[in-house]
Design a protein around this motif. Structure first.
Motif, PDB file in Angstrom:
ATOM      1  N   TYR A  85     -10.199   8.116  13.772  1.00 22.92           N
ATOM      2  CA  TYR A  85      -9.143   8.299  12.764  1.00 22.92           C
ATOM      3  C   TYR A  85      -9.041   9.755  12.328  1.00 22.92           C
ATOM      4  O   TYR A  85      -7.939  10.291  12.154  1.00 22.92           O
ATOM      5  N   LYS A  92      -4.322   8.220  13.961  1.00 21.48           N
ATOM      6  CA  LYS A  92      -4.132   8.386  12.522  1.00 21.48           C
ATOM      7  C   LYS A  92      -2.698   8.065  12.125  1.00 21.48           C
ATOM      8  O   LYS A  92      -2.448   7.443  11.079  1.00 21.48           O
ATOM      9  N   ILE A  95      -2.249   4.218  12.139  1.00 16.41           N
ATOM     10  CA  ILE A  95      -2.872   3.601  10.963  1.00 16.41           C
ATOM     11  C   ILE A  95      -2.032   3.864   9.722  1.00 16.41           C
ATOM     12  O   ILE A  95      -1.834   2.980   8.878  1.00 16.41           O
ATOM     13  N   SER A  96      -1.522   5.080   9.596  1.00 19.15           N
ATOM     14  CA  SER A  96      -0.698   5.442   8.446  1.00 19.15           C
ATOM     15  C   SER A  96       0.566   4.595   8.380  1.00 19.15           C
ATOM     16  O   SER A  96       0.942   4.091   7.317  1.00 19.15           O
ATOM     17  N   TYR A  98       1.086   1.611   9.856  1.00 14.01           N
ATOM     18  CA  TYR A  98       0.744   0.203   9.596  1.00 14.01           C
ATOM     19  C   TYR A  98       0.424  -0.016   8.115  1.00 14.01           C
ATOM     20  O   TYR A  98       0.827  -1.022   7.523  1.00 14.01           O
ATOM     21  N   GLY A  99      -0.305   0.941   7.514  1.00 12.75           N
ATOM     22  CA  GLY A  99      -0.614   0.827   6.096  1.00 12.75           C
ATOM     23  C   GLY A  99       0.633   0.874   5.235  1.00 12.75           C
ATOM     24  O   GLY A  99       0.785   0.090   4.289  1.00 12.75           O
ATOM     25  N   SER A 100       1.557   1.784   5.556  1.00 12.35           N
ATOM     26  CA  SER A 100       2.814   1.888   4.813  1.00 12.35           C
ATOM     27  C   SER A 100       3.652   0.631   4.976  1.00 12.35           C
ATOM     28  O   SER A 100       4.276   0.158   4.014  1.00 12.35           O
ATOM     29  N   ALA A 102       2.546  -2.454   5.598  1.00  9.21           N
ATOM     30  CA  ALA A 102       1.921  -3.537   4.837  1.00  9.21           C
ATOM     31  C   ALA A 102       2.202  -3.392   3.348  1.00  9.21           C
ATOM     32  O   ALA A 102       2.547  -4.372   2.660  1.00  9.21           O
ATOM     33  N   ALA A 103       2.077  -2.168   2.817  1.00  6.34           N
ATOM     34  CA  ALA A 103       2.341  -1.929   1.397  1.00  6.34           C
ATOM     35  C   ALA A 103       3.803  -2.198   1.071  1.00  6.34           C
ATOM     36  O   ALA A 103       4.127  -2.767   0.017  1.00  6.34           O
ATOM     37  N   SER A 231       8.958   6.866   3.221  1.00 10.09           N
ATOM     38  CA  SER A 231       7.957   6.643   2.169  1.00 10.09           C
ATOM     39  C   SER A 231       8.366   7.336   0.875  1.00 10.09           C
ATOM     40  O   SER A 231       8.212   6.776  -0.218  1.00 10.09           O
TER      41      SER A 231
END
Length: 295
Positions: A85, A92, A95-96, A98-100, A102-103, A231
């Protein structure tokens, strides 16, 4: 007596003592405000204890946080996934995103449930807005998985321009909803302590969106820049919804007209900012695409 060592121990006590003082200060302050003891000697002692505890916590954070960050970073580097990561930009980025995503979906679900329970068009529309942003993020993820980063710049620019166009279109709908909310005096609200949790979340995602927008520029990827602009747009809309919730919860002393004016000014500012982001994305992507075609 070594006064320097005594002063150091006084300003920077052991961690266990700081934890104990933090709990004790919280208990004392709660007792002061719950029991109405503001004008008593106990209150002054509680204030002094809280001030000392806060000072000790700040000094501890100032001196110990850099070491803690370095230690945590080293622990992450020692783990295979953590190392990947921190050292692999493509991983990276995935992951960023996917995290955004999900949020985004979680926030949309919260808005949708709240809107259905309150039977209000405002939170339901915001849920739809965030769902569209989630779809845009999903399409970017799919593009990165299929094409990758830096392999086909023209395709990245085209996808970035599409995101700018979609942002522009859904912002028109959002502006219409703001007008409707003002005219019918609707607002968004959270029950109990939920408003403080959502406020903390909103300020966090806003700060994170601004930092990420600047940070990911070094990758020179139109798709990643588009993802971070999405974002930022989502964070701005979150700020708008938080303001309406704050006005509903704490605006009892304000006239309805004043609340409406605040919503109009904030809503207009958010709309103009998102339009500016959209236009910048469209114009820059189109200009670079034309340059690529010439060659």
């Amino acid at each position: 007596m070594d006064w320097k060592k005594c002063a150091k121990k006084l300003i920077l006590p052991p961690s266990r003592l700081i934890l104990l003082l933090t709990v004790l200060s919280a208990v004392c302050l709660t007792a002061v405000f719950r029991k109405g003891l503001e004008d008593t000697a106990f209150a002054h002692i509680a204030y002094l204890l809280s001030f000392y505890t806060l000072t000790a916590v700040c000094v501890c954070a100032w001196t110990g946080l850099p070491k803690l960050i370095r230690a945590v970073r080293q622990k992450i580097l020692d783990h295979p996934l953590g190392n990947l990561y921190l050292t692999d930009a493509a991983f990276k980025i995935h992951i960023s995103l996917y995290g955004s995503l999900a949020a985004n979906l979680l926030y949309a679900a919260v808005k949708l449930i709240a809107g259905l329970r309150s039977r209000s068009v405002w939170p339901v529309t915001l849920a739809a807005y965030y769902m569209i942003l989630a779809v845009m993020r999903f399409l970017l993820l799919r593009f990165i998985g299929r094409v990758g980063i830096g392999r086909d710049r023209y395709a990245e620019l085209r996808r970035s321009r599409q995101c700018g166009i979609i942002l522009m279109l859904i912002n028109i709908v959002l502006s219409g909803v703001v007008i409707l909310v003002v005219r019918k005096n609707h607002s968004f609200y959270y029950n109990g302590m939920m408003i403080y949790a959502m406020a903390a979340y909103t300020f966090y995602v806003t700060a994170q969106a601004i930092i990420s927008t600047v940070k990911f520029r070094r990758y020179n990827s139109p798709v990643m820049s588009a993802a971070k602009r999405i974002s930022l747009s989502a964070a701005l809309v979150s700020m708008l919804s938080l303001e309406t919730a704050m006005l509903h919860a704490f605006g009892e002393g304000m006239a309805v007209r004043e609340q409406q004016l605040m919503t109009i000014f904030t809503g207009s500012g958010v709309a103009v900012a998102i339009v500016a982001i959209s236009v910048y994305t469209i114009v820059r992507s189109t200009k670079e695409m034309k340059g690529i075609r010439r060659y």
